[in-house]
Scaffold this active site. Structure first.
Site, PDB file in Angstrom:
ATOM      1  N   CYS A 219     -15.169  -0.144  -1.585  1.00 17.16           N
ATOM      2  CA  CYS A 219     -15.039  -0.140  -0.121  1.00 17.16           C
ATOM      3  C   CYS A 219     -14.394   1.113   0.462  1.00 17.16           C
ATOM      4  O   CYS A 219     -14.988   1.770   1.307  1.00 17.16           O
ATOM      5  CB  CYS A 219     -14.262  -1.368   0.326  1.00 17.16           C
ATOM      6  SG  CYS A 219     -15.275  -2.844   0.194  1.00 17.16           S
TER       7      CYS A 219
ATOM      8  N   PHE B 299       0.823  -1.217   0.000  1.00 17.25           N
ATOM      9  CA  PHE B 299       0.000   0.000   0.000  1.00 17.25           C
ATOM     10  C   PHE B 299       0.853   1.261   0.000  1.00 17.25           C
ATOM     11  O   PHE B 299       0.531   2.250   0.623  1.00 17.25           O
ATOM     12  CB  PHE B 299      -1.021  -0.020   1.156  1.00 17.25           C
ATOM     13  CG  PHE B 299      -2.211  -0.869   0.801  1.00 17.25           C
ATOM     14  CD1 PHE B 299      -3.410  -0.289   0.470  1.00 17.25           C
ATOM     15  CD2 PHE B 299      -2.091  -2.242   0.720  1.00 17.25           C
ATOM     16  CE1 PHE B 299      -4.490  -1.060   0.077  1.00 17.25           C
ATOM     17  CE2 PHE B 299      -3.149  -3.027   0.315  1.00 17.25           C
ATOM     18  CZ  PHE B 299      -4.351  -2.431   0.011  1.00 17.25           C
TER      19      PHE B 299
END
Ligand code: NAD
Length: 461
Positions: A290, A279
């Site tokens: 989401c 990430f």
């Protein structure tokens, strides 16, 4: 292993994967969806969403009689026959960012009605497991709605509500369900949490037949907590991951100003175990079904309680800025976008999924259209759906067709196929200045430049 009768309400990404995986563990699973067309397809073993390994899992378990599907009319029977019912219906964002709980409410009332109508007494309470992402505090709300659905029998019902947030990633949902980093369950009934531990035993101990060997895990942590904490774990996890991406994008923008390369920076910081390498991909930012909605719901929960969520606000602001940077990078080299042709490479919000909810591609297509540019898009699986959602985008079914005659291309989704496009062939079919805005820093800048493309990444030269 004890076999359970499991009901699953909602056959989307989460419900269908949960149902298929529960059947794979050896439980008997009945899934319910209000979309009758979807139910008919699934009953014939046909899966409507793109998710690696899901087709095979559904097909096999339907054939072997462990997995069945029913429309809303089957809800009462499924509730009556189940030990555990998972609720996995959608909770899309409402106008103000707070989660729209109308589907969860409809299902909860339906469960209450079914429990009230069932004549045979239950030997153990029904466990209702909420997998839909609902705001903190909704677990109690679900209990209330179940009682409400039962009318004047509400107080006699025998059930427990547990929250078990879902952490699967679209694109590797089956894998993530069978080999999760953790399972979280929250509720105030110790008995119900213990029963769920038994239901998940084959995953916790990793004893189920895999078919996806080598098996990456030996055991899976099973976290038990209270309802509110379980719900908060889901929101906090997504907010943290989105903030991590926004953090590296902030650093990436600074890298551009000082001539540093964010890929090296991300690699360098990611080796610190406290940070970790994942990430930390700079680029056009996060999207999907989401992160945007969960962060919007968490911000809205904070504000309802009089708290100013400054860090979450900043994560969102950085993300919005990244979309604008795509357009400004195009303008820097093309001048006006009026009449320019731009190819969008990849349309799904991330690789290996056909999901287009909150996909950056759609936002970029709208921005290009508003500036008079003509956009053509290609995606290995999400093309058809994108054509319906973005009328201004001309969707084609070959990446080089999207690139033919384009003045610029934006690499939006880093599908393997798109990472591996041949820069020389791209340059041959494109028009000058043959600009490539690499929104995921997925291509080799040197190879792209050598082939004659005008390469622009994020946070690097
Ligand atoms: P989805 O939209 O793909 O599927 C929802 C399904 O529920 C649809 O098939 C719909 O027809 C059905 N449905 C809606 N109302 C119903 C009703 N009253 N009765 C029966 N069926 C009904 O949604 P999804 O992506 O599977 O997400 C479900 C929940 O899980 C959401 O709360 C989401 O936030 C959460 N979640 C999703 C993911 C993900 O990656 N998609 C990951 C973690 C958590």
């Amino acid at each position: 292993m004890e076999e359970f009768n499991v009901g699953v309400i909602g056959c989307g990404y989460v419900g269908l994967v949960t149902g298929a995986c529960m059947a794979h563990l050896g439980h008997r699973v009945a899934c319910v969806d209000r979309d009758e067309g979807r139910v008919a397809q699934l009953s014939a073993g046909r899966v409507q969403i793109y998710e690696p390994d899901l087709d095979a899992l559904v097909g096999r378990n339907v054939r072997e009689g462990r997995l069945s599907f029913a429309g809303s009319g089957g809800l009462a029977r499924v509730v009556r026959e189940s030990d555990v019912v998972f609720v996995a219906v959608g909770t899309p964002p409402g106008e103000d960012g707070s989660a729209d709980l109308s589907s969860v409410a409809a299902v909860a009332r339906g469960i209450g009605e079914a429990l009230a109508k069932s004549t045979a007494p239950r030997s153990v309470p029904l466990i209702v497991v909420n997998k839909s992402t609902v705001p903190v505090g909704s677990g109690d709300h679900v209990s209330m709605l179940i009682r409400e659905g039962a009318g004047n029998r509400g107080e006699d019902l025998d059930f427990r509500v547990v929250s078990s947030p879902e952490f699967l990633r679209e694109g590797s949902a089956v894998y993530d369900s069978l080999f999760p980093d953790r399972i979280v369950v929250g509720g105030d009934s110790r008995e119900a949490l213990d029963r769920l531990r038994e239901l998940y035993e084959p995953v916790v101990q990793q004893t189920f037949p895999s078919g996806l060997d080598p098996r990456p895990k030996t055991t899976v942590p099973f976290v038990t907590t209270d309802l509110a904490s379980a719900e908060m774990i889901k929101y906090a996890a997504n907010a943290f991951l989105a903030t991590k991406i926004s953090f590296i994008n902030e650093i990436s923008n600074l890298c551009e100003l000082v001539g540093a390369d964010v890929s090296s920076v991300a690699y360098g910081i990611g080796l610190d175990e406290r940070i970790g390498p994942r990430f930390l991909g700079a680029g056009i930012g996060w999207g999907g079904s989401c992160f945007p909605k969960d962060i919007a719901a968490l911000r809205s929960t904070a504000r309802e309680r009089g708290h100013d969520p400054v860090l979450l606000d900043a994560a969102v602001a950085v993300n919005e800025g990244q979309r604008r940077r795509v357009i400004s990078k195009l303008q820097d080299d093309l001048g006006t976008l009026e009449g320019k042709r731009v190819a969008l490479l990849g349309l799904a919000f991330k690789p290996n999924t056909d999901d287009l909810r909150e996909a950056p591609s759609l936002e970029i297509a709208r921005a290009l259209d508003a500036r008079g540019a003509r956009a053509a898009g290609y995606d290995p699986v999400a093309g058809k759906a994108a054509a319906r959602l973005a009328p201004a985008l001309s969707v084609v079914f070959d990446p080089y067709e999207a690139l033919a005659g384009a003045h610029a291309a934006v690499l939006v989704t880093e599908w393997e196929e798109i990472r591996n496009l041949d820069p020389a062939r791209m340059a041959r079919v494109m028009e000058p200045p043959k600009l490539l805005v690499d929104g995921r820093n997925a291509m080799d800048p040197a190879a792209a430049r050598e082939a004659g493309l005008l390469y622009r990444g994020f946070g690097r030269g």
